[in-house]
Design a protein around this motif. Structure first.
Motif, short mmCIF file in Angstrom:
data_model
loop_
_atom_site.label_atom_id
_atom_site.label_comp_id
_atom_site.label_asym_id
_atom_site.label_seq_id
_atom_site.Cartn_x
_atom_site.Cartn_y
_atom_site.Cartn_z
N ALA A 148 0.85 -1.15 -0.10
CA ALA A 148 -0.09 -0.14 -0.04
C ALA A 148 0.97 1.21 0.11
O ALA A 148 0.52 2.30 -0.84
CB ALA A 148 -1.07 0.00 1.25
N LYS A 183 -6.19 2.59 -2.64
CA LYS A 183 -5.52 2.66 -1.26
C LYS A 183 -6.05 2.00 -0.19
O LYS A 183 -5.38 1.31 0.77
CB LYS A 183 -5.19 4.23 -1.20
CG LYS A 183 -4.50 4.79 -2.11
CD LYS A 183 -4.29 6.48 -1.65
CE LYS A 183 -3.53 7.18 -2.87
NZ LYS A 183 -3.70 8.50 -2.52
N ARG A 184 -7.39 2.34 -0.02
CA ARG A 184 -8.22 1.78 1.23
C ARG A 184 -8.33 0.31 1.23
O ARG A 184 -7.95 -0.43 2.28
CB ARG A 184 -9.42 2.39 1.51
CG ARG A 184 -9.36 3.78 1.89
CD ARG A 184 -10.85 4.41 2.08
NE ARG A 184 -11.55 3.79 2.93
CZ ARG A 184 -12.73 3.81 3.57
NH1 ARG A 184 -13.51 4.41 2.75
NH2 ARG A 184 -13.20 2.95 4.42
N THR A 185 -8.45 -0.43 -0.01
CA THR A 185 -8.60 -1.82 0.16
C THR A 185 -7.30 -2.36 0.41
O THR A 185 -7.26 -3.45 0.98
CB THR A 185 -8.80 -2.16 -1.52
OG1 THR A 185 -10.18 -1.68 -1.70
CG2 THR A 185 -9.12 -3.75 -1.56
N ARG A 216 -4.95 -1.18 2.44
CA ARG A 216 -4.77 -0.95 3.77
C ARG A 216 -5.37 -1.90 4.49
O ARG A 216 -5.05 -2.45 5.60
CB ARG A 216 -4.74 0.47 4.01
CG ARG A 216 -3.75 1.44 3.52
CD ARG A 216 -3.76 2.64 4.34
NE ARG A 216 -4.98 3.28 4.02
CZ ARG A 216 -5.24 4.28 3.38
NH1 ARG A 216 -4.52 4.57 2.36
NH2 ARG A 216 -6.60 4.74 3.37
N GLU A 217 -6.79 -1.90 4.25
CA GLU A 217 -7.68 -2.51 5.29
C GLU A 217 -8.26 -3.80 4.84
O GLU A 217 -8.94 -4.43 5.59
CB GLU A 217 -9.13 -1.60 5.06
CG GLU A 217 -8.76 0.04 5.66
CD GLU A 217 -10.01 0.81 5.35
OE1 GLU A 217 -11.17 0.31 5.37
OE2 GLU A 217 -9.78 1.98 5.07
N HIS A 218 -7.85 -4.31 3.76
CA HIS A 218 -7.81 -5.71 3.37
C HIS A 218 -9.31 -6.26 3.56
O HIS A 218 -9.93 -7.24 4.19
CB HIS A 218 -7.11 -6.75 4.30
CG HIS A 218 -5.70 -6.40 3.90
ND1 HIS A 218 -4.96 -7.03 3.03
CD2 HIS A 218 -4.82 -5.75 4.89
CE1 HIS A 218 -3.78 -6.69 2.95
NE2 HIS A 218 -3.42 -6.13 4.24
N ARG A 219 -10.43 -5.37 3.06
CA ARG A 219 -11.73 -5.71 3.11
C ARG A 219 -12.67 -4.97 1.55
O ARG A 219 -11.84 -4.06 1.04
CB ARG A 219 -12.41 -5.19 4.12
CG ARG A 219 -12.36 -3.75 4.36
CD ARG A 219 -13.22 -3.41 5.76
NE ARG A 219 -12.99 -1.69 5.79
CZ ARG A 219 -14.06 -1.00 5.30
NH1 ARG A 219 -15.15 -1.46 4.68
NH2 ARG A 219 -14.17 0.51 5.46
N GLN A 220 -13.68 -5.21 1.60
CA GLN A 220 -14.44 -4.48 0.40
C GLN A 220 -14.79 -3.21 1.25
O GLN A 220 -15.50 -3.20 2.02
CB GLN A 220 -15.84 -5.15 0.23
CG GLN A 220 -15.70 -6.62 -0.65
CD GLN A 220 -16.94 -7.15 -1.02
OE1 GLN A 220 -17.96 -6.60 -0.85
NE2 GLN A 220 -16.91 -8.63 -1.07
N VAL A 221 -14.18 -2.07 0.60
CA VAL A 221 -14.60 -0.88 1.14
C VAL A 221 -16.04 -0.36 0.87
O VAL A 221 -16.56 0.25 1.57
CB VAL A 221 -13.47 0.16 0.82
CG1 VAL A 221 -13.65 1.63 1.20
CG2 VAL A 221 -12.25 -0.37 0.96
#
Length: 378
Positions: free
Chosen positions: A227, A265-267, A269-274
């Protein structure tokens, strides 16, 4: 054709997602015309896969079964222009489906025949926006190294020149550059970004992060940047776009792209469906052999079109399809796949609101006073 064509479909597709009932067919379809490819990319092993391609006559039956549901077609591969009958396939899709957008990526290696093939596509689909995206992953030798083909850059530049000439004669041609950001080019991406914007000046410059896909036989290859490394690269692109003054559809499209890069970016970092993924509801992919997938990341078949009499709706309503939709809705997978993500964003009210706000703000002249409460109510 206007994106307004899709608006009546959005409530139907959102209701399908919410209820788990199939109430409509997808508006976004990727057609993998063949796994054959004349590139040997470090980020893709699709050329190693076996081929059992549907013939044009078979595709004609599939497109007939889809009717006017699809708004956006992507004809991908492999290298789609290796099929000499690609213009015939596009003509069939246009005749039956009347799509607003037809998107075709190419590696540009066949510079002697690609412009001619694209011209046939343009003539076959006069009322669609035809987007041709040339794949560039580096400058000169760096591009050739990643793509695994000597002189690829030279051939790609010759193809780009030929497509530029076509653009001067066909107003419905959009000429773009597409880059896959991987561990092989993430450090040099800012230089490529500057070159593309300064020297090539395409109508659009889009990027996609390298992903480990079942379809491309790249699972476990470690091609995806972290990321942190991706953010540095994509921020260079966003900075280069800062001073662009776009209007109309181009302005809205660019606003959606900014949201997409934020989503990636968020996906990572967060490892989920944003945001909710509507692959298998609003978007789908068809493999060269007729298998229907929710997406190319999972590449799990809902059913095969040959076994369902080339009736897309029959596959779309199968038990396997329902099972895959439930898995996706439950968040059992997540990814930043660009093709599906843009449809997901269009179906996601908060994202659409952000795009609308960004476009509205960009239209306020610099130094002008924003209306206050009294002015708004006047």
């Amino acid at each position: 054709m206007s994106l307004l064509k899709v608006l009546p479909d959005i409530p139907v597709l959102k209701a399908s997602y919410a209820t788990g009932r199939v109430l409509g067919l997808p508006v976004n379809i990727t057609v993998s015309v063949s796994y054959r490819c004349n590139s040997r990319c470090k980020t893709c092993n699709v050329w190693l896969l076996p081929n059992d391609d549907l013939a044009v006559g078979e595709w004609d039956k599939v497109f007939h079964s889809l009717g006017h549901a699809p708004y956006w077609f992507t004809f991908s591969g492999g290298e789609p222009t290796l099929r000499p009958d690609l213009p015939d396939m596009v003509a069939s899709a246009y005749r039956h489906c009347q799509p607003g957008i037809i998107n075709i990526p190419t590696n540009g290696i066949q510079d002697k025949r690609i412009p001619g093939a694209v011209e046939k596509v343009l003539l076959a689909a006069p009322k669609s926006e035809v987007i041709i995206n040339l794949s560039l992953d580096g400058i000169g030798p760096d591009h050739d190294e990643i793509r695994g083909v000597r002189e690829n850059w030279r051939h790609a530049m010759a193809t780009y020149a030929g497509l530029k000439e076509l653009k001067s004669r066909y107003s419905h041609l959009t000429l773009g550059v597409h880059t896959v950001i991987s561990n092989f080019n993430v450090e040099k991406f800012p230089a490529l970004c500057e070159y593309v914007q300064r020297e090539l000046k395409p109508d659009s410059f889009i990027t996609e992060i390298a992903e480990e896909r079942v379809e491309l036989d790249t699972v476990g290859l470690g091609i995806t940047p972290t990321a942190a490394r991706y953010e540095v690269a994509i921020d260079a692109l966003l900075e280069s776009l800062r001073d662009q003054h776009l209007t109309g559809v181009a302005e809205v499209t660019q606003a959606f792209r900014r949201q997409y890069y934020s989503l990636v970016k968020r996906t990572l970092r967060e490892h989920r469906q944003v945001i909710p993924c509507m692959a298998g509801v609003a978007s789908a992919q068809i493999a060269p052999n007729g298998d229907v997938w929710t997406c190319c990341i999972r590449a799990q078949s809902m059913g095969n079109l040959r076994e369902h009499g080339y009736d897309f709706g029959s596959v779309w309503r199968s038990g396997q399809a329902d099972q895959l939709r439930r898995s996706i809705k439950a968040g059992e997978c997540f990814c930043p796949l660009a093709n599906a993500a843009y449809t997901n964003m269009l179906m996601h009210v908060p994202t659409v609101a952000k795009v609308a706000t960004e476009v509205a703000r960009s239209r306020v002249p610099v130094g002008s006073k924003r209306p206050g409460r009294q002015e708004q109510s006047a």
